[in-house]
Write a protein that holds these residues in place. Structure first.
Motif, PDB file in Angstrom:
ATOM      1  N   GLY A  71       5.096  -5.547 -14.881  1.00  0.00           N
ATOM      2  CA  GLY A  71       5.818  -5.390 -16.067  1.00  0.00           C
ATOM      3  C   GLY A  71       5.908  -3.884 -16.638  1.00  0.00           C
ATOM      4  N   GLU A  72       6.590  -3.573 -17.680  1.00  0.00           N
ATOM      5  CA  GLU A  72       6.456  -2.216 -18.203  1.00  0.00           C
ATOM      6  C   GLU A  72       5.967  -2.251 -19.653  1.00  0.00           C
ATOM      7  N   ILE A  73       5.224  -1.221 -20.061  1.00  0.00           N
ATOM      8  CA  ILE A  73       4.793  -1.099 -21.477  1.00  0.00           C
ATOM      9  C   ILE A  73       5.573   0.058 -21.946  1.00  0.00           C
ATOM     10  N   TYR A  74       6.709   0.018 -22.703  1.00  0.00           N
ATOM     11  CA  TYR A  74       7.395   1.118 -23.181  1.00  0.00           C
ATOM     12  C   TYR A  74       6.828   1.891 -24.284  1.00  0.00           C
ATOM     13  N   ASN A  75       5.866   1.594 -24.817  1.00  0.00           N
ATOM     14  CA  ASN A  75       5.117   2.371 -25.871  1.00  0.00           C
ATOM     15  C   ASN A  75       3.731   2.766 -25.389  1.00  0.00           C
ATOM     16  N   HIS A  76       3.601   2.778 -24.062  1.00  0.00           N
ATOM     17  CA  HIS A  76       2.452   3.002 -23.603  1.00  0.00           C
ATOM     18  C   HIS A  76       1.715   4.427 -23.945  1.00  0.00           C
ATOM     19  N   HIS A  77       2.491   5.431 -24.183  1.00  0.00           N
ATOM     20  CA  HIS A  77       2.205   6.636 -24.526  1.00  0.00           C
ATOM     21  C   HIS A  77       1.301   6.718 -26.050  1.00  0.00           C
ATOM     22  N   ASP A  78       2.217   5.951 -26.728  1.00  0.00           N
ATOM     23  CA  ASP A  78       1.737   5.694 -27.986  1.00  0.00           C
ATOM     24  C   ASP A  78       0.235   5.213 -28.232  1.00  0.00           C
ATOM     25  N   LEU A  79       0.025   4.220 -27.386  1.00  0.00           N
ATOM     26  CA  LEU A  79      -1.235   3.340 -27.297  1.00  0.00           C
ATOM     27  C   LEU A  79      -2.004   4.090 -26.602  1.00  0.00           C
ATOM     28  N   ARG A  80      -1.747   5.141 -25.637  1.00  0.00           N
ATOM     29  CA  ARG A  80      -2.934   5.807 -24.948  1.00  0.00           C
ATOM     30  C   ARG A  80      -3.384   6.886 -25.856  1.00  0.00           C
ATOM     31  N   ALA A  81      -2.482   7.425 -26.831  1.00  0.00           N
ATOM     32  CA  ALA A  81      -2.847   8.456 -27.865  1.00  0.00           C
ATOM     33  C   ALA A  81      -4.093   7.891 -28.663  1.00  0.00           C
ATOM     34  N   THR A  82      -3.974   6.628 -28.912  1.00  0.00           N
ATOM     35  CA  THR A  82      -5.214   6.038 -29.764  1.00  0.00           C
ATOM     36  C   THR A  82      -6.535   5.941 -28.782  1.00  0.00           C
ATOM     37  N   LEU A  83      -6.439   6.054 -27.404  1.00  0.00           N
ATOM     38  CA  LEU A  83      -7.567   5.958 -26.618  1.00  0.00           C
ATOM     39  C   LEU A  83      -8.192   6.837 -25.944  1.00  0.00           C
ATOM     40  N   THR A  84      -7.531   8.225 -26.242  1.00  0.00           N
ATOM     41  CA  THR A  84      -7.856   9.309 -25.353  1.00  0.00           C
ATOM     42  C   THR A  84      -9.359   9.897 -25.823  1.00  0.00           C
ATOM     43  N   ASP A  85      -9.634   9.395 -27.111  1.00  0.00           N
ATOM     44  CA  ASP A  85     -10.988  10.120 -27.329  1.00  0.00           C
ATOM     45  C   ASP A  85     -12.142   9.018 -27.027  1.00  0.00           C
ATOM     46  N   ARG A  86     -11.872   7.931 -26.272  1.00  0.00           N
ATOM     47  CA  ARG A  86     -12.719   7.070 -25.809  1.00  0.00           C
ATOM     48  C   ARG A  86     -12.966   6.972 -24.298  1.00  0.00           C
ATOM     49  N   TYR A  87     -11.884   7.340 -23.871  1.00  0.00           N
ATOM     50  CA  TYR A  87     -11.598   7.093 -22.239  1.00  0.00           C
ATOM     51  C   TYR A  87     -10.940   8.260 -21.519  1.00  0.00           C
ATOM     52  N   VAL A  88     -11.457   8.492 -20.294  1.00  0.00           N
ATOM     53  CA  VAL A  88     -11.012   9.490 -19.578  1.00  0.00           C
ATOM     54  C   VAL A  88      -9.873   8.612 -18.601  1.00  0.00           C
ATOM     55  N   PHE A  89      -8.603   9.157 -18.479  1.00  0.00           N
ATOM     56  CA  PHE A  89      -7.509   8.327 -17.814  1.00  0.00           C
ATOM     57  C   PHE A  89      -7.510   9.133 -16.371  1.00  0.00           C
ATOM     58  N   ARG A  90      -7.097   8.479 -15.140  1.00  0.00           N
ATOM     59  CA  ARG A  90      -7.196   8.879 -14.043  1.00  0.00           C
ATOM     60  C   ARG A  90      -5.715   8.982 -13.462  1.00  0.00           C
ATOM     61  N   SER A  91      -4.650   8.120 -14.171  1.00  0.00           N
ATOM     62  CA  SER A  91      -3.367   8.034 -13.752  1.00  0.00           C
ATOM     63  C   SER A  91      -2.390   8.340 -15.068  1.00  0.00           C
ATOM     64  N   THR A  92      -1.257   8.107 -14.772  1.00  0.00           N
ATOM     65  CA  THR A  92      -0.482   8.190 -15.862  1.00  0.00           C
ATOM     66  C   THR A  92       0.485   7.039 -15.824  1.00  0.00           C
ATOM     67  N   SER A  93      -0.180   5.827 -15.485  1.00  0.00           N
ATOM     68  CA  SER A  93       0.604   4.675 -15.452  1.00  0.00           C
ATOM     69  C   SER A  93       0.344   3.760 -16.405  1.00  0.00           C
ATOM     70  N   ASP A  94       0.993   2.765 -16.988  1.00  0.00           N
ATOM     71  CA  ASP A  94       0.889   2.039 -18.118  1.00  0.00           C
ATOM     72  C   ASP A  94       0.121   0.942 -17.880  1.00  0.00           C
ATOM     73  N   THR A  95      -0.190   0.639 -16.613  1.00  0.00           N
ATOM     74  CA  THR A  95      -1.207  -0.367 -16.061  1.00  0.00           C
ATOM     75  C   THR A  95      -2.668   0.159 -16.744  1.00  0.00           C
ATOM     76  N   GLU A  96      -3.067   1.515 -16.498  1.00  0.00           N
ATOM     77  CA  GLU A  96      -4.205   1.882 -17.010  1.00  0.00           C
ATOM     78  C   GLU A  96      -4.315   1.932 -18.388  1.00  0.00           C
ATOM     79  N   THR A  97      -3.269   2.443 -19.143  1.00  0.00           N
ATOM     80  CA  THR A  97      -3.161   2.229 -20.482  1.00  0.00           C
ATOM     81  C   THR A  97      -3.617   0.924 -20.965  1.00  0.00           C
ATOM     82  N   LEU A  98      -2.895  -0.173 -20.367  1.00  0.00           N
ATOM     83  CA  LEU A  98      -3.221  -1.375 -20.826  1.00  0.00           C
ATOM     84  C   LEU A  98      -4.693  -2.092 -20.616  1.00  0.00           C
ATOM     85  N   LEU A  99      -5.083  -1.373 -19.512  1.00  0.00           N
ATOM     86  CA  LEU A  99      -6.478  -1.995 -19.163  1.00  0.00           C
ATOM     87  C   LEU A  99      -7.293  -1.345 -20.113  1.00  0.00           C
ATOM     88  N   TYR A 100      -7.456  -0.063 -20.233  1.00  0.00           N
ATOM     89  CA  TYR A 100      -8.277   0.341 -21.458  1.00  0.00           C
ATOM     90  C   TYR A 100      -7.864   0.000 -22.893  1.00  0.00           C
TER      91      TYR A 100
END
Length: 637
Positions: A71-100
């Motif tokens: 699938g696709e998560i269209y608001n994944h950038h907004d979701l990722r913004a709430t997670l960047t202080d806790r996790y280091v992301f290796r990709s720009t994919s929405d899959t990784e955003t959903l995983l974390y």
């Protein structure tokens, strides 16, 4: 977009490759994860982050969580913004955003998602598996559960191909396919295979498979309360919400294009995309049929309208020949659909997606769901007749229906009047539920072999619709009750299923801007009179369209992807196939349907006593499905 599949079992068959049946969904890569008692398989259609960093199965850095995602998560950038202080992301994919996101919020993350998705997430520490499907069922997810074995997949064919699965038939589901042309809700033709419902997730401790639980995380918010803003204020808000929905769904690292039928919905999506990228040369795809002039079977040729929209918006239009060889393609269509759906529209979706893929367009946006969210079907217009129908005494209503049934079966208007009056004398909501019926239920039951038929008399397909209304007890608008049924059943189990399956058959992702979560929720709060004003459907949406499109496109008659199915069955291309698939010998060997009743239905249809064209098509679809999914394991088409 991708294909996902998995096994939970004390002994996973090492010789089985679950990816073999879903490779068409993911031609850009594949992967597999194995742990004691579980296997997760994935085939990738790369859309965001085309690098190896986006490959799946994907694990968190600490190895605890594993995800396979379609699938696709269209608001994944907004979701990722709430997670960047806790996790280091290796990709720009929405899959990784959903995983974390799952690592941080657990199943509560699903309520935060605006997108289309089906995924599996495995916790290697607690050994718990979660399966989830998006709010509106854009992405499919089937699962099989019996005797300690759980199988799941984006497509039913994966489960049908697995050694030793119980292929017992769910006969009430077959009634559904003949009644609606699809099976609403969880039921499939297999007794032990279900569809995970939209807005639900499964939780399963893999060491205790009997402890499986299914929970709803989202429901359609039809609450019977409507905005008190003025029409002009709501017009502005709808304009901006639709624009935002389209703009969200334009995110892609691969070329994208658009379905452009020339109808209001797809044309408005195209116009919003043009507003977002006024300098970009966009591309729309439309069907060029062999029926280029006038009407046939109530359908109108779309092509002139598509050309008009393309010229108005200054976009490139690719005209794709319908190229339907029904005899050649019938079984292939049923194989890809996974279910014995009776519709010809999938052919056109497949032809457009095949051409788009050939031209390098991997993503297509379209107008699907505009009718279901804002009103657009003739059955919605039929509601304007309800006040009059309620005043007609039952005996007079039945006489009226019998009189109308004396008319010619070929006349589209008479067919619609027959459907409108078929439920005369019944309670109003039951009559409304029968708007979705293709065949009288008594006729449906009689088609089955006597022993099976006796078990089906208590199965009334409309009961599922009527019971579902208990979820929206405060919604008194008849139109919104119909739209609730559209969004809960007709859309995910019919339109979205064939759109997903036909596009993914050739490795193309389809997106549905009208099912942006915020847009749908806004629509449930619109006063019903701004959806259907008199007999004008999509009233407020048409007002938005007046800012972008020619009036002739906005206020054209309702049509759709049409084919001359009635002619095909009577004397055309399908007639010989019908004689083969529904021959007395074939029906007796199958042992499900009564040959005498089936052949009487065919004669009644030919003689105009009733319109059973699509039900006969459904009987052929069921036979094709059995040959491919039951008789020989699964098709190798």
């Amino acid at each position: 977009m991708c294909g996902i599949a998995g096994i939970v079992s004390a002994s996973v068959a090492s010789s089985v490759d679950l990816r073999s049946t879903i490779r068409h969904r993911g031609p850009d890569g594949e992967g597999i994860f194995n742990a004691p008692g579980i296997q997760l398989a994935h085939t990738r259609l790369a859309i965001l982050d085309l690098s190896p960093n986006g490959k799946q199965p994907m694990q968190t850095a600490d190895g605890r969580y594993v995800i396979i995602f379609n699938g696709e998560i269209y608001n994944h950038h907004d979701l990722r913004a709430t997670l960047t202080d806790r996790y280091v992301f290796r990709s720009t994919s929405d899959t990784e955003t959903l995983l974390y996101g799952f690592a941080a919020y657990g199943t509560a993350v699903f309520k935060k998602l605006n997108g289309i998705f089906a995924c599996a997430i495995f916790d290697t520490v607690t050994r718990e598996l979660v399966l989830v499907r998006d709010q509106f069922g854009v992405k499919p997810l089937y699962y099989y559960q019996k005797d300690g074995l759980l199988l799941f997949s984006s497509e039913l064919k994966t489960i049908a191909a697995y050694p030793g699965v119980d292929k017992s038939i769910d006969y009430p589901a077959l009634v559904n396919y003949l009644h609606f042309l699809y099976s609403p809700g969880m039921q499939t033709p297999f007794q032990y295979v279900s569809k995970l419902l939209p807005g639900h997730y499964i939780h399963l401790p893999i060491d205790e498979p009997q402890a499986i639980s299914i929970k709803r995380y989202y429901d359609l918010p039809f609450r019977g309360t409507y905005s008190e803003q003025s029409e002009s204020q709501l017009l502005e808000e709808l304009d901006e919400r639709l624009f935002t929905a389209v703009k969200r769904q334009l995110q892609s690292d691969v070329p994208l294009a658009f379905f452009l039928s020339g109808g209001l919905d797809s044309s408005l999506i195209m116009a919003m995309a043009k507003r977002a990228h006024p300098q970009e040369r966009l591309t729309g795809y439309t069907i060029r049929t062999a029926f280029r002039h006038g009407k046939f079977e109530g359908f109108e040729n779309d092509l002139p309208y598509a050309r008009q929209v393309a010229a108005h918006l200054n976009i490139d239009l690719v005209e794709v020949d319908a190229d339907v060889d029904i005899v050649r393609d019938f079984d292939r269509m049923i194989y890809h659909l996974d279910e014995p759906q009776a519709d010809t529209a999938p052919f056109n979706v497949l032809n457009i997606c095949r051409e788009a893929r050939k031209n390098g367009h991997t993503v297509l946006l379209g107008g699907t769901a505009g009718d279901d969210v804002f009103s657009g079907y003739r059955r919605h217009q039929a509601l304007t007749m309800e006040p009059f129908l309620n005043k007609i005494p039952p005996v007079v209503g039945r006489l009226l229906n019998r009189t109308i049934n004396l008319g010619a079966n070929d006349a589209p208007l008479l067919r619609r009047l027959r459907k409108l009056t078929a439920g005369m004398g019944q309670p109003q909501q039951e009559r409304m539920a029968d708007y979705f019926a293709r065949l009288p239920i008594a006729t449906n039951h009689k088609l089955f072999e006597r022993t099976i038929g006796h078990t089906l008399h208590d199965h009334q397909p409309r009961h599922q619709l009527l019971t579902a209304l208990e979820r929206i007890p405060n919604e008194k608008s008849l139109l919104n009750q119909l739209l609730f049924w559209e969004l809960s059943y007709f859309l995910p189990d019919h339109n979205l299923n064939y759109t997903d399956k036909m596009s993914m058959a050739v490795g193309v992702e389809t997106r549905v801007p009208f099912l942006d979560t915020e847009l749908v929720e806004f629509s449930t709060k619109l006063p019903p009179s701004l959806k259907m004003h008199g007999r004008t459907t999509k009233y407020l949406l048409r007002k938005v369209a007046e800012r972008y499109l020619p009036s002739a496109v906005i206020y054209r008659p309702k049509t759709g992807f049409g084919t001359p199915l009635r002619d095909w069955l009577r004397s055309g291309q399908l007639n010989e196939m019908l004689k083969c698939y529904l021959s007395e010998e074939s029906l007796r060997q199958r042992g499900i349907f009564d040959p005498v009743a089936v052949h009487q239905l065919i004669r009644d249809n030919q003689n105009g006593k009733l319109d059973a064209t699509y039900s006969i098509w459904g009987l052929m679809a069921i036979e094709s499905w059995f040959r491919q999914f039951v008789d020989s394991g699964h098709s190798t088409l």
